[in-house]
Scaffold this motif. Structure first.
Motif, PDB file in Angstrom:
ATOM      1  N   GLU A  18      14.556 -18.504  36.369  1.00  0.00           N
ATOM      2  CA  GLU A  18      15.433 -17.795  35.453  1.00  0.00           C
ATOM      3  C   GLU A  18      16.417 -16.982  36.276  1.00  0.00           C
ATOM      4  O   GLU A  18      16.110 -16.552  37.392  1.00  0.00           O
ATOM      5  CB  GLU A  18      14.645 -16.895  34.499  1.00  0.00           C
ATOM      6  CG  GLU A  18      13.752 -15.876  35.168  1.00  0.00           C
ATOM      7  CD  GLU A  18      12.967 -15.072  34.150  1.00  0.00           C
ATOM      8  OE1 GLU A  18      13.329 -15.090  32.968  1.00  0.00           O
ATOM      9  OE2 GLU A  18      11.976 -14.416  34.556  1.00  0.00           O
ATOM     10  N   LEU A  19      17.625 -16.763  35.723  1.00  0.00           N
ATOM     11  CA  LEU A  19      18.709 -16.095  36.427  1.00  0.00           C
ATOM     12  C   LEU A  19      19.101 -14.828  35.689  1.00  0.00           C
ATOM     13  O   LEU A  19      19.094 -14.786  34.448  1.00  0.00           O
ATOM     14  CB  LEU A  19      19.930 -17.019  36.544  1.00  0.00           C
ATOM     15  CG  LEU A  19      19.769 -18.320  37.331  1.00  0.00           C
ATOM     16  CD1 LEU A  19      21.038 -19.149  37.233  1.00  0.00           C
ATOM     17  CD2 LEU A  19      19.440 -18.037  38.784  1.00  0.00           C
ATOM     18  N   TYR A  20      19.462 -13.810  36.477  1.00  0.00           N
ATOM     19  CA  TYR A  20      20.035 -12.579  35.946  1.00  0.00           C
ATOM     20  C   TYR A  20      21.408 -12.406  36.589  1.00  0.00           C
ATOM     21  O   TYR A  20      21.523 -12.396  37.825  1.00  0.00           O
ATOM     22  CB  TYR A  20      19.138 -11.383  36.259  1.00  0.00           C
ATOM     23  CG  TYR A  20      17.799 -11.451  35.565  1.00  0.00           C
ATOM     24  CD1 TYR A  20      17.631 -10.960  34.267  1.00  0.00           C
ATOM     25  CD2 TYR A  20      16.695 -12.018  36.203  1.00  0.00           C
ATOM     26  CE1 TYR A  20      16.402 -11.033  33.632  1.00  0.00           C
ATOM     27  CE2 TYR A  20      15.463 -12.082  35.568  1.00  0.00           C
ATOM     28  CZ  TYR A  20      15.327 -11.589  34.294  1.00  0.00           C
ATOM     29  OH  TYR A  20      14.111 -11.668  33.658  1.00  0.00           O
ATOM     30  N   VAL A  21      22.438 -12.259  35.755  1.00  0.00           N
ATOM     31  CA  VAL A  21      23.819 -12.299  36.234  1.00  0.00           C
ATOM     32  C   VAL A  21      24.557 -11.059  35.747  1.00  0.00           C
ATOM     33  O   VAL A  21      24.518 -10.724  34.557  1.00  0.00           O
ATOM     34  CB  VAL A  21      24.541 -13.568  35.743  1.00  0.00           C
ATOM     35  CG1 VAL A  21      25.961 -13.620  36.283  1.00  0.00           C
ATOM     36  CG2 VAL A  21      23.770 -14.821  36.147  1.00  0.00           C
ATOM     37  N   GLY A  22      25.223 -10.370  36.672  1.00  0.00           N
ATOM     38  CA  GLY A  22      26.133  -9.284  36.341  1.00  0.00           C
ATOM     39  C   GLY A  22      27.562  -9.760  36.463  1.00  0.00           C
ATOM     40  O   GLY A  22      27.894 -10.549  37.355  1.00  0.00           O
ATOM     41  N   THR A  23      28.432  -9.303  35.581  1.00  0.00           N
ATOM     42  CA  THR A  23      29.793  -9.828  35.518  1.00  0.00           C
ATOM     43  C   THR A  23      30.829  -8.733  35.737  1.00  0.00           C
ATOM     44  O   THR A  23      30.523  -7.541  35.776  1.00  0.00           O
ATOM     45  CB  THR A  23      30.054 -10.496  34.157  1.00  0.00           C
ATOM     46  OG1 THR A  23      30.015  -9.496  33.130  1.00  0.00           O
ATOM     47  CG2 THR A  23      29.007 -11.553  33.871  1.00  0.00           C
ATOM     48  N   HIS A  24      32.076  -9.174  35.847  1.00  0.00           N
ATOM     49  CA  HIS A  24      33.195  -8.263  36.081  1.00  0.00           C
ATOM     50  C   HIS A  24      33.493  -7.408  34.858  1.00  0.00           C
ATOM     51  O   HIS A  24      34.015  -6.288  34.984  1.00  0.00           O
ATOM     52  CB  HIS A  24      34.428  -9.085  36.477  1.00  0.00           C
ATOM     53  CG  HIS A  24      35.539  -8.271  37.053  1.00  0.00           C
ATOM     54  ND1 HIS A  24      36.498  -7.667  36.278  1.00  0.00           N
ATOM     55  CD2 HIS A  24      35.835  -7.947  38.350  1.00  0.00           C
ATOM     56  CE1 HIS A  24      37.348  -7.018  37.050  1.00  0.00           C
ATOM     57  NE2 HIS A  24      36.963  -7.169  38.311  1.00  0.00           N
ATOM     58  N   THR A  25      33.184  -7.886  33.681  1.00  0.00           N
ATOM     59  CA  THR A  25      33.431  -7.123  32.457  1.00  0.00           C
ATOM     60  C   THR A  25      32.315  -6.131  32.147  1.00  0.00           C
ATOM     61  O   THR A  25      32.449  -5.335  31.215  1.00  0.00           O
ATOM     62  CB  THR A  25      33.585  -8.080  31.263  1.00  0.00           C
ATOM     63  OG1 THR A  25      32.395  -8.882  31.142  1.00  0.00           O
ATOM     64  CG2 THR A  25      34.779  -8.991  31.457  1.00  0.00           C
ATOM     65  N   GLY A  26      31.206  -6.182  32.883  1.00  0.00           N
ATOM     66  CA  GLY A  26      30.113  -5.250  32.683  1.00  0.00           C
ATOM     67  C   GLY A  26      28.921  -5.816  31.956  1.00  0.00           C
ATOM     68  O   GLY A  26      27.907  -5.117  31.806  1.00  0.00           O
ATOM     69  N   SER A  27      28.975  -7.043  31.495  1.00  0.00           N
ATOM     70  CA  SER A  27      27.848  -7.640  30.784  1.00  0.00           C
ATOM     71  C   SER A  27      26.758  -8.044  31.762  1.00  0.00           C
ATOM     72  O   SER A  27      27.026  -8.388  32.922  1.00  0.00           O
ATOM     73  CB  SER A  27      28.307  -8.856  29.975  1.00  0.00           C
ATOM     74  OG  SER A  27      28.873  -9.837  30.826  1.00  0.00           O
ATOM     75  N   PHE A  28      25.525  -7.999  31.282  1.00  0.00           N
ATOM     76  CA  PHE A  28      24.345  -8.342  32.082  1.00  0.00           C
ATOM     77  C   PHE A  28      23.620  -9.456  31.348  1.00  0.00           C
ATOM     78  O   PHE A  28      23.055  -9.253  30.278  1.00  0.00           O
ATOM     79  CB  PHE A  28      23.456  -7.109  32.255  1.00  0.00           C
ATOM     80  CG  PHE A  28      22.218  -7.353  33.069  1.00  0.00           C
ATOM     81  CD1 PHE A  28      22.243  -8.146  34.202  1.00  0.00           C
ATOM     82  CD2 PHE A  28      21.009  -6.774  32.708  1.00  0.00           C
ATOM     83  CE1 PHE A  28      21.102  -8.368  34.955  1.00  0.00           C
ATOM     84  CE2 PHE A  28      19.866  -6.980  33.448  1.00  0.00           C
ATOM     85  CZ  PHE A  28      19.918  -7.786  34.571  1.00  0.00           C
ATOM     86  N   LYS A  29      23.639 -10.664  31.928  1.00  0.00           N
ATOM     87  CA  LYS A  29      23.200 -11.859  31.217  1.00  0.00           C
ATOM     88  C   LYS A  29      21.914 -12.425  31.799  1.00  0.00           C
ATOM     89  O   LYS A  29      21.628 -12.275  32.983  1.00  0.00           O
ATOM     90  CB  LYS A  29      24.306 -12.923  31.236  1.00  0.00           C
ATOM     91  CG  LYS A  29      25.597 -12.469  30.575  1.00  0.00           C
ATOM     92  CD  LYS A  29      26.593 -13.587  30.443  1.00  0.00           C
ATOM     93  CE  LYS A  29      27.844 -13.117  29.701  1.00  0.00           C
ATOM     94  NZ  LYS A  29      28.796 -14.210  29.474  1.00  0.00           N
ATOM     95  N   HIS A  30      21.189 -13.118  30.912  1.00  0.00           N
ATOM     96  CA  HIS A  30      19.926 -13.759  31.275  1.00  0.00           C
ATOM     97  C   HIS A  30      20.034 -15.242  30.963  1.00  0.00           C
ATOM     98  O   HIS A  30      20.385 -15.617  29.830  1.00  0.00           O
ATOM     99  CB  HIS A  30      18.766 -13.119  30.499  1.00  0.00           C
ATOM    100  CG  HIS A  30      17.444 -13.748  30.779  1.00  0.00           C
ATOM    101  ND1 HIS A  30      16.549 -14.093  29.781  1.00  0.00           N
ATOM    102  CD2 HIS A  30      16.844 -14.108  31.958  1.00  0.00           C
ATOM    103  CE1 HIS A  30      15.471 -14.625  30.327  1.00  0.00           C
ATOM    104  NE2 HIS A  30      15.632 -14.645  31.639  1.00  0.00           N
TER     105      HIS A  30
END
Length: 417
Positions: A18-30
């Motif tokens: 499983e992956l946890y991703v932080g983005t440039h817009t501030g969202s934190f995705k799974h």
């Protein structure tokens, strides 16, 4: 596999990740690549309300060895602690006195944050909101703070210019500095070699570290031997600017601003040994799984990818709608288990396997040889053959003669050929 911008998953990619991703817009995705129904499905783990330009995710790290706690830092002074222990998720926010957050670590009950202004701030998690953090000054600017996974009281920092070069600190000894790197000798014009440690990685322990630079070098340090690097790669290519790094074993994996992902062997740093393809934007972060075989990457082309670290094959690619800045990969906790087979079916399967093994071990029959043997005339027939034992002996002699004559004829054919 050919270059593509579509979501994909390789047929041979069966690992449960499983992956946890932080983005440039501030969202934190799974993301769950191991999911059979929706391997490219995404869920947000943080509130999207109130996000602004300072909500950009600038740091992402595991807070414990079990990887059940994730530390998330932003371009502002707020840090989020996400816990996923025992299937339950919780979130807690901690505020520091400066921004941006460029690196996070967890040591005992303290949260350690690297600040872009050159400070390392330490804050008790159970302390009051008005409590002031303990400050350690490393210089006037740092680009990254990294914690050693094997010895968690050791952290390293690095930044731009000589006064902000690689430094190592011991958190268990009041943040005492235990190592400071030394630059290479001046070049042939007696000019100082530029220093810019954009990222740092510990190589399987607290003593060996690797750094990469926006100026195009990758260096390997051994704190037990000397302050200067023990191995170095310096690129002469235009635009070779390294942004992120991760190290394990004898290999260092680096990403550049031009979308190039390369692997270096620490035993021979003259050139790279692997190149990973599929990128169309700068690589912002890299992370290896617990086995070191799967290399995950976040890119500014809004894709997250997983490569096989050894074969360089692109195993997984997913579009996350925003510029991916940070990424973590870990083993999926709730792995689907195979259902138990009935005893009768299991016994049948075992019997079939035994029969297959026997058939594989049996000597293959040459059909052409047997046909030739059956069609050959009988040699040495006798009319005065007795019945019973005499008849059996005659048949055996006939068989021997047939075999002998057939072997002779085959030898003659081989000689003619």
């Amino acid at each position: 596999m050919k270059w593509t911008t579509a979501n994909l998953k390789h047929a041979n990619y069966t690992a449960k990740h499983e992956l946890y991703v932080g983005t440039h817009t501030g969202s934190f995705k799974h993301l769950v690549p191991a999911s059979e129904k929706s391997p490219h499905g995404q869920s947000n783990l943080s509130d999207l309300v109130g996000l602004d330009k300072d909500s950009r995710v600038t740091s992402l790290a595991f807070g414990n060895e079990a990887q059940t706690e994730i530390l998330l830092g932003r371009a502002k002074n707020t840090v989020e602690l996400h816990s996923f222990a025992e299937g339950k998720s919780s979130r807690k926010s901690v505020s520091f006195t400066a921004a941006p957050i460029v690196g996070l670590a967890r040591y005992n009950d303290k949260l350690i944050a690297g600040i872009g202004n050159g400070q390392i701030q330490s804050l008790e998690l159970e302390a009051d909101e008005e409590a002031e953090p303990v400050v350690i000054t490393t210089g006037n600017q740092i680009d990254h703070l990294r914690q050693c996974a094997q010895v968690r009281n050791i952290v390293a920092t690095g930044g731009k210019e000589r006064q902000n070069n690689l430094k190592v600190y011991d958190l268990s000894n009041d943040g005492k500095q235990i190592f400071s790197s030394k630059n290479l000798p001046n070049d042939y014009l007696q000019l100082e070699v530029p220093v810019w440690d954009s990222d740092i990685g510990f190589v399987d322990g607290p003593s060996v570290l690797a750094t990469c630079s926006r100026t195009g070098y990758v260096r390997l340090y051994d704190t037990r031997k000397q302050r200067r690097p023990v191995a170095c790669f310096a690129s002469e290519e235009h635009g070779m600017s390294f942004t992120t790094l991760v190290a394990r074993g004898n290999f260092i994996y680096t990403g550049t601003t031009m979308g190039a992902l390369k692997a270096f062997d620490t035993r021979r740093m003259k050139t790279h040994v692997h190149t990973y393809k599929g990128f169309t934007g700068g690589i912002s972060d890299l992370h290896l799984d617990a086995t070191g075989r799967y290399l995950s990457s976040a890119s500014l082309d809004r894709y997250v990818r997983i490569h096989d670290a050894e074969s360089t094959v692109l195993l997984y690619q997913c579009y996350v709608k925003s510029k991916a800045t940070k990424i973590l990969i870990r083993q999926l906790e709730n792995e689907p288990q195979d259902s138990e087979q009935p005893e009768e079916d299991a016994d049948l399967e075992v019997d079939n396997n035994v029969m297959e093994n026997k058939s594989l071990k049996a000597t293959p029959v040459d059909n052409e040889y047997e046909d030739l043997f059956d069609q050959m005339p009988t040699v040495g027939d006798s009319d005065n053959e007795s019945e019973g034992e005499g008849e059996t002996t005659t048949k055996q002699s006939k068989t021997k003669l047939k075999r002998k004559s057939l072997n002779q004829s085959l030898k003659i054919k081989k000689k003619k050929l």
